[in-house]
Write a protein that holds these residues in place. Structure first.
Motif, PDB file in Angstrom:
ATOM      1  N   THR A  45       0.791  -1.230   0.000  1.00 46.15           N
ATOM      2  CA  THR A  45       0.000   0.000   0.000  1.00 46.15           C
ATOM      3  C   THR A  45       0.822   1.277   0.000  1.00 46.15           C
ATOM      4  O   THR A  45       0.424   2.271  -0.594  1.00 46.15           O
ATOM      5  CB  THR A  45      -0.948   0.045   1.220  1.00 46.15           C
ATOM      6  OG1 THR A  45      -0.165   0.027   2.424  1.00 46.15           O
ATOM      7  CG2 THR A  45      -1.908  -1.119   1.209  1.00 46.15           C
ATOM      8  N   HIS A  46       1.959   1.288   0.681  1.00 47.44           N
ATOM      9  CA  HIS A  46       2.719   2.532   0.846  1.00 47.44           C
ATOM     10  C   HIS A  46       3.934   2.617  -0.059  1.00 47.44           C
ATOM     11  O   HIS A  46       4.625   3.626  -0.063  1.00 47.44           O
ATOM     12  CB  HIS A  46       3.185   2.677   2.306  1.00 47.44           C
ATOM     13  CG  HIS A  46       2.059   2.765   3.280  1.00 47.44           C
ATOM     14  ND1 HIS A  46       1.192   3.822   3.325  1.00 47.44           N
ATOM     15  CD2 HIS A  46       1.641   1.905   4.238  1.00 47.44           C
ATOM     16  CE1 HIS A  46       0.292   3.620   4.274  1.00 47.44           C
ATOM     17  NE2 HIS A  46       0.554   2.467   4.834  1.00 47.44           N
ATOM     18  N   HIS A  93       4.708   5.819  -2.664  1.00 50.35           N
ATOM     19  CA  HIS A  93       4.651   7.234  -2.285  1.00 50.35           C
ATOM     20  C   HIS A  93       5.984   7.958  -2.273  1.00 50.35           C
ATOM     21  O   HIS A  93       6.044   9.137  -1.972  1.00 50.35           O
ATOM     22  CB  HIS A  93       3.988   7.380  -0.916  1.00 50.35           C
ATOM     23  CG  HIS A  93       2.615   6.782  -0.872  1.00 50.35           C
ATOM     24  ND1 HIS A  93       1.792   6.729  -1.969  1.00 50.35           N
ATOM     25  CD2 HIS A  93       1.936   6.189   0.133  1.00 50.35           C
ATOM     26  CE1 HIS A  93       0.650   6.137  -1.645  1.00 50.35           C
ATOM     27  NE2 HIS A  93       0.722   5.797  -0.388  1.00 50.35           N
ATOM     28  N   TYR A 130      -1.819   7.264  -4.886  1.00 49.75           N
ATOM     29  CA  TYR A 130      -2.484   6.576  -3.779  1.00 49.75           C
ATOM     30  C   TYR A 130      -2.958   5.212  -4.265  1.00 49.75           C
ATOM     31  O   TYR A 130      -3.679   5.118  -5.268  1.00 49.75           O
ATOM     32  CB  TYR A 130      -3.664   7.386  -3.242  1.00 49.75           C
ATOM     33  CG  TYR A 130      -4.441   6.644  -2.173  1.00 49.75           C
ATOM     34  CD1 TYR A 130      -3.858   6.365  -0.939  1.00 49.75           C
ATOM     35  CD2 TYR A 130      -5.736   6.195  -2.400  1.00 49.75           C
ATOM     36  CE1 TYR A 130      -4.549   5.667   0.038  1.00 49.75           C
ATOM     37  CE2 TYR A 130      -6.439   5.499  -1.418  1.00 49.75           C
ATOM     38  CZ  TYR A 130      -5.836   5.242  -0.207  1.00 49.75           C
ATOM     39  OH  TYR A 130      -6.515   4.547   0.759  1.00 49.75           O
ATOM     40  N   GLU A 131      -2.561   4.169  -3.540  1.00 50.39           N
ATOM     41  CA  GLU A 131      -2.936   2.799  -3.897  1.00 50.39           C
ATOM     42  C   GLU A 131      -2.637   2.526  -5.371  1.00 50.39           C
ATOM     43  O   GLU A 131      -1.510   2.629  -5.797  1.00 50.39           O
ATOM     44  CB  GLU A 131      -4.411   2.544  -3.558  1.00 50.39           C
ATOM     45  CG  GLU A 131      -4.721   2.623  -2.058  1.00 50.39           C
ATOM     46  CD  GLU A 131      -4.089   1.492  -1.257  1.00 50.39           C
ATOM     47  OE1 GLU A 131      -3.558   0.545  -1.856  1.00 50.39           O
ATOM     48  OE2 GLU A 131      -4.109   1.560  -0.018  1.00 50.39           O
ATOM     49  N   HIS A 141      -0.887  13.118   0.006  1.00 47.21           N
ATOM     50  CA  HIS A 141      -1.659  11.988   0.497  1.00 47.21           C
ATOM     51  C   HIS A 141      -1.314  11.709   1.951  1.00 47.21           C
ATOM     52  O   HIS A 141      -0.146  11.770   2.354  1.00 47.21           O
ATOM     53  CB  HIS A 141      -1.362  10.741  -0.346  1.00 47.21           C
ATOM     54  CG  HIS A 141      -1.843   9.476   0.287  1.00 47.21           C
ATOM     55  ND1 HIS A 141      -0.996   8.576   0.890  1.00 47.21           N
ATOM     56  CD2 HIS A 141      -3.102   8.979   0.425  1.00 47.21           C
ATOM     57  CE1 HIS A 141      -1.709   7.572   1.369  1.00 47.21           C
ATOM     58  NE2 HIS A 141      -2.974   7.792   1.107  1.00 47.21           N
ATOM     59  N   GLN A 164      -2.807   8.927   5.112  1.00 44.52           N
ATOM     60  CA  GLN A 164      -3.779   7.869   5.391  1.00 44.52           C
ATOM     61  C   GLN A 164      -4.578   7.598   4.109  1.00 44.52           C
ATOM     62  O   GLN A 164      -3.991   7.453   3.052  1.00 44.52           O
ATOM     63  CB  GLN A 164      -4.676   8.268   6.573  1.00 44.52           C
ATOM     64  CG  GLN A 164      -3.928   8.540   7.875  1.00 44.52           C
ATOM     65  CD  GLN A 164      -3.316   7.285   8.498  1.00 44.52           C
ATOM     66  OE1 GLN A 164      -3.697   6.168   8.170  1.00 44.52           O
ATOM     67  NE2 GLN A 164      -2.351   7.466   9.375  1.00 44.52           N
ATOM     68  N   ARG A 165      -5.910   7.575   4.187  1.00 44.37           N
ATOM     69  CA  ARG A 165      -6.695   7.397   2.954  1.00 44.37           C
ATOM     70  C   ARG A 165      -7.218   8.739   2.427  1.00 44.37           C
ATOM     71  O   ARG A 165      -8.072   8.782   1.552  1.00 44.37           O
ATOM     72  CB  ARG A 165      -7.868   6.441   3.201  1.00 44.37           C
ATOM     73  CG  ARG A 165      -8.968   6.995   4.096  1.00 44.37           C
ATOM     74  CD  ARG A 165     -10.196   6.100   4.056  1.00 44.37           C
ATOM     75  NE  ARG A 165     -11.336   6.703   4.700  1.00 44.37           N
ATOM     76  CZ  ARG A 165     -11.641   6.554   5.984  1.00 44.37           C
ATOM     77  NH1 ARG A 165     -10.852   5.829   6.757  1.00 44.37           N
ATOM     78  NH2 ARG A 165     -12.706   7.129   6.496  1.00 44.37           N
ATOM     79  N   ASP A 200     -11.752  12.504   1.390  1.00 43.95           N
ATOM     80  CA  ASP A 200     -11.751  11.056   1.605  1.00 43.95           C
ATOM     81  C   ASP A 200     -11.774  10.363   0.244  1.00 43.95           C
ATOM     82  O   ASP A 200     -12.694  10.567  -0.550  1.00 43.95           O
ATOM     83  CB  ASP A 200     -12.965  10.652   2.445  1.00 43.95           C
ATOM     84  CG  ASP A 200     -12.852   9.223   2.959  1.00 43.95           C
ATOM     85  OD1 ASP A 200     -12.544   8.335   2.154  1.00 43.95           O
ATOM     86  OD2 ASP A 200     -13.100   8.998   4.156  1.00 43.95           O
ATOM     87  N   THR A 201     -10.762   9.544  -0.024  1.00 45.49           N
ATOM     88  CA  THR A 201     -10.677   8.895  -1.334  1.00 45.49           C
ATOM     89  C   THR A 201     -11.710   7.787  -1.509  1.00 45.49           C
ATOM     90  O   THR A 201     -11.963   7.350  -2.638  1.00 45.49           O
ATOM     91  CB  THR A 201      -9.276   8.300  -1.547  1.00 45.49           C
ATOM     92  OG1 THR A 201      -8.996   7.372  -0.489  1.00 45.49           O
ATOM     93  CG2 THR A 201      -8.219   9.396  -1.567  1.00 45.49           C
ATOM     94  N   LEU A 202     -12.320   7.340  -0.411  1.00 45.95           N
ATOM     95  CA  LEU A 202     -13.338   6.288  -0.502  1.00 45.95           C
ATOM     96  C   LEU A 202     -14.732   6.873  -0.698  1.00 45.95           C
ATOM     97  O   LEU A 202     -15.497   6.432  -1.554  1.00 45.95           O
ATOM     98  CB  LEU A 202     -13.303   5.404   0.750  1.00 45.95           C
ATOM     99  CG  LEU A 202     -12.001   4.644   0.999  1.00 45.95           C
ATOM    100  CD1 LEU A 202     -12.106   3.835   2.283  1.00 45.95           C
ATOM    101  CD2 LEU A 202     -11.665   3.733  -0.176  1.00 45.95           C
ATOM    102  N   GLU A 230     -11.074   9.756  12.660  1.00 46.58           N
ATOM    103  CA  GLU A 230     -11.422  10.059  11.267  1.00 46.58           C
ATOM    104  C   GLU A 230     -11.132  11.501  10.873  1.00 46.58           C
ATOM    105  O   GLU A 230     -11.662  11.999   9.886  1.00 46.58           O
ATOM    106  CB  GLU A 230     -12.913   9.756  11.011  1.00 46.58           C
ATOM    107  CG  GLU A 230     -13.295   8.305  11.235  1.00 46.58           C
ATOM    108  CD  GLU A 230     -12.575   7.360  10.298  1.00 46.58           C
ATOM    109  OE1 GLU A 230     -12.546   7.645   9.087  1.00 46.58           O
ATOM    110  OE2 GLU A 230     -12.023   6.363  10.767  1.00 46.58           O
TER     111      GLU A 230
END
Length: 592
Positions: free
Chosen positions: A295-296, A299, A398-399, A441, A443-444, A466-468, A511
């Motif tokens: 995941t990281h 970056h 990111y991801e 970026h 966290q998410r 929030d990317t989600l 959050e």
């Protein structure tokens, strides 16, 4: 009258050797292996502290002019005696340890020095153990340092050897932590660590159990059964502590392994290893490495556990583009600057980003273009892969995707570089009131920084996206400007640095992202292009601080976060500064 100086030492040695060979003026006898060797007491005393001390006393040997030497073979002593008379030490790979031991016993400094020099150069896989043991016995720092270099250079051969397995915790940790450790496969290092932890020398094991028996015997004498049981329990606990000494060092050793470079299949396999499964800290280190790789890794920031060694085919660089000129590549370890000619297709509005260890650049050819071109650097060549709407872009990996923001528009796009069909897709749109200056970026979230003026003061408004959920949340405002704000990370923290020198740490809880003001690094506004952390060293790229008045130099240190802060002064318009790990063979075209 004029005095002339000349070196008579060789003449004296030659004549003295002739006296020995012709049996002239012999006044002392050394017996070795029942063989009498006539010699000169003055020459023995001049060469050896042992003989000098012996001959200056009223001991029997001094009075009788004869001494028997034990522990040295006849052949070895003959070499020693010849060296005393000629100044030449006849060392070979077969005899240097025996001569070294004899010279140490007889306290002949110049022969010991010759032996140390020879041993340092003659270390081999075959004699490694005996050389190291001799060096330890005689406390020879020169040879011990040479043996460390030999271990570093031959780790692949020695990694299962007794000499490695019997190193103390400190020495073993220094070995596997060293940048100079030569190893073809990083997986070998972590496997060697586990073998070292499980290894127990037979003689040490026997000695420990013998000590236990003695302790039990001593503690149970004149005790009642109950008292005896307590003593046995105490001794048993003490013994377990001794035996578990290596196991207790596992966490420390894993931190030196560079676990983020270990293959993912091996990391997952080791999570089931008996030494790992019951060790929470060790298990967390391996899980963190797996997460980092999946995941990281994209970056650009380098954790200590992801830094390649000197023998690796990869090297760490910080890269920025000097507008209309070239790319500057700073070697993170050696701090050497390299340059390469840039692609003529992207001279303006250049933005760099790293994704999945590849270096990308966006930019335009001239001021008339409305869309930016995206290029990827591979095998010394910039290859165009697609076009991106807008100019003055900010690229945030990111991801599995790269988010694309623009300082000139409110649209946010996303691109999946690994897809066979590259397509830029719209992700969301920001309110027109937000004028993006920078985005990073965390966290998410994507943290978006824009400049606002409050009561005549320039501040930085921060929003988190929030990317989600695509939810946009307004956060606190930071004192100081958003323009050219940069971020950098170490193993545990992510920081923001503003052009006025204000330093912040980023935190995430409930959050929501929050910011903690740490202090001010300088007091005058500077251009900032980026920063890199390499182990405990921070390098900041911006306008040249040496041209500022003395009272405006850095006021604050980061002793809790790094040991060294370097400033690289650049007075030309530049792109952002980005960190990338590149194959060394791709640096062939770069000129120092």
């Amino acid at each position: 009258m004029m005095d002339f100086e000349y070196d008579s030492s060789q003449t004296v040695l030659k004549n003295t050797e002739k006296l020995l060979l012709d049996n002239i003026f012999l006044d002392f006898t050394v017996k070795v292996d029942d063989v009498s060797l006539p010699c000169h007491r003055i020459f023995l005393a001049a060469s050896s502290h042992f003989f000098r001390a012996l001959l200056m006393t009223d001991m029997k040997e001094a009075k009788e002019s004869c001494v028997t030497i034990n522990g040295i073979s006849l052949k070895t002593f003959q070499h020693i005696l010849k060296s005393m008379y000629t100044g030449k030490v006849p060392l070979t790979k077969d005899n240097f340890i025996d001569i070294w031991q004899a010279a140490d016993q007889l306290q002949i400094d110049f022969i010991v020095a010759h032996c140390e020099d020879f041993a340092a150069k003659a270390i081999s896989v075959e004699n490694f153990e005996s050389v190291v043991n001799t060096a330890k016995a005689f406390k020879s720092e020169k040879v011990l340092n040479a043996s460390k270099s030999f271990m570093l250079n031959n780790f692949g051969i020695l990694m299962n050897d007794k000499s490695i397995m019997e190193l103390e915790v400190k020495d073993f940790n220094e070995l596997i932590d060293s940048r100079d450790l030569k190893v073809e496969n990083v997986d070998w290092v972590i496997q060697t660590v586990l073998k070292w932890v499980e290894y127990v020398p037979e003689e040490k094991c026997s000695a420990e159990y013998e000590d236990v028996y003695t302790d039990i015997k001593d503690n149970t004498t004149n005790c009642s059964n109950n008292e005896s049981d307590k003593s046995l329990a105490a001794v048993h606990k003490q013994t377990l502590n001794k035996i578990n000494h290596r196991t207790q060092a596992l966490t420390t050793l894993l931190k030196s392994v560079r676990t983020c470079l270990v293959s993912t299949p091996l990391l997952k396999h080791l999570l089931k290893h008996r030494l790992i499964i019951n060790n929470t800290e060790a298990r967390d280190i391996l899980i963190d490495a797996v997460l980092y790789k999946t995941t990281h890794y994209n970056h650009g920031q380098w954790r200590t556990s992801a830094i390649h060694r000197a023998s690796s085919e990869w090297e760490h660089y910080g890269v920025l583009y000097v507008i209309n000129k070239n790319f500057n590549c700073i070697n993170a370890c050696e701090e050497k600057i390299y340059t390469c000619v840039s692609s003529s297709d992207i001279p303006l509005d250049v933005t760099l980003v790293v994704f999945d260890s590849y270096l990308y650049a966006s930019g335009v050819k001239d001021v008339s273009q409305t869309n930016s071109c995206l290029y990827v650097f591979c095998r010394n060549v910039w290859n165009k892969i697609t076009e991106i709407p807008g100019r003055q872009l900010i690229l945030v990996p990111y991801e599995q995707c790269i988010f694309i923001l623009s300082k000139c528009s409110s649209e946010i796009y996303q691109l999946y570089p690994k897809n066979s069909k590259l397509k830029v897709e719209e992700f969301t749109k920001l309110p027109d009131t937000i004028k993006v200056q920078q985005a990073v970026h965390y966290q998410r979230m994507i943290l978006i920084f824009s400049s606002v003026t409050v009561n005549g003061e320039e501040k930085t408004a921060v929003h988190q996206l929030d990317t989600l959920t695509k939810k946009l949340t307004e956060l606190e405002q930071l004192n100081g400007p958003a323009e050219q704000i940069i971020s950098f990370s170490d193993d545990n923290n992510t920081f923001l640095l503003q052009t006025v020198g204000d330093l912040w740490s980023i935190n995430f809880s409930a959050e929501k992202v929050t910011f903690l003001f740490l202090g001010r690094l300088w007091t005058v506004k500077r251009n900032l292009y980026g920063a890199m952390t390499y182990r405990k060293k921070l390098t900041i790229l911006g306008s040249d601080p040496t041209k500022e008045p003395a009272e405006q130099k850095r006021l604050y240190t980061l002793k809790d976060y790094c040991n060294i802060i370097n400033h690289w002064g650049i007075d030309e318009p530049c792109s952002n500064f980005i960190l990338v790990t590149l194959p060394k063979d791709e640096m062939v075209s770069l000129k120092n």
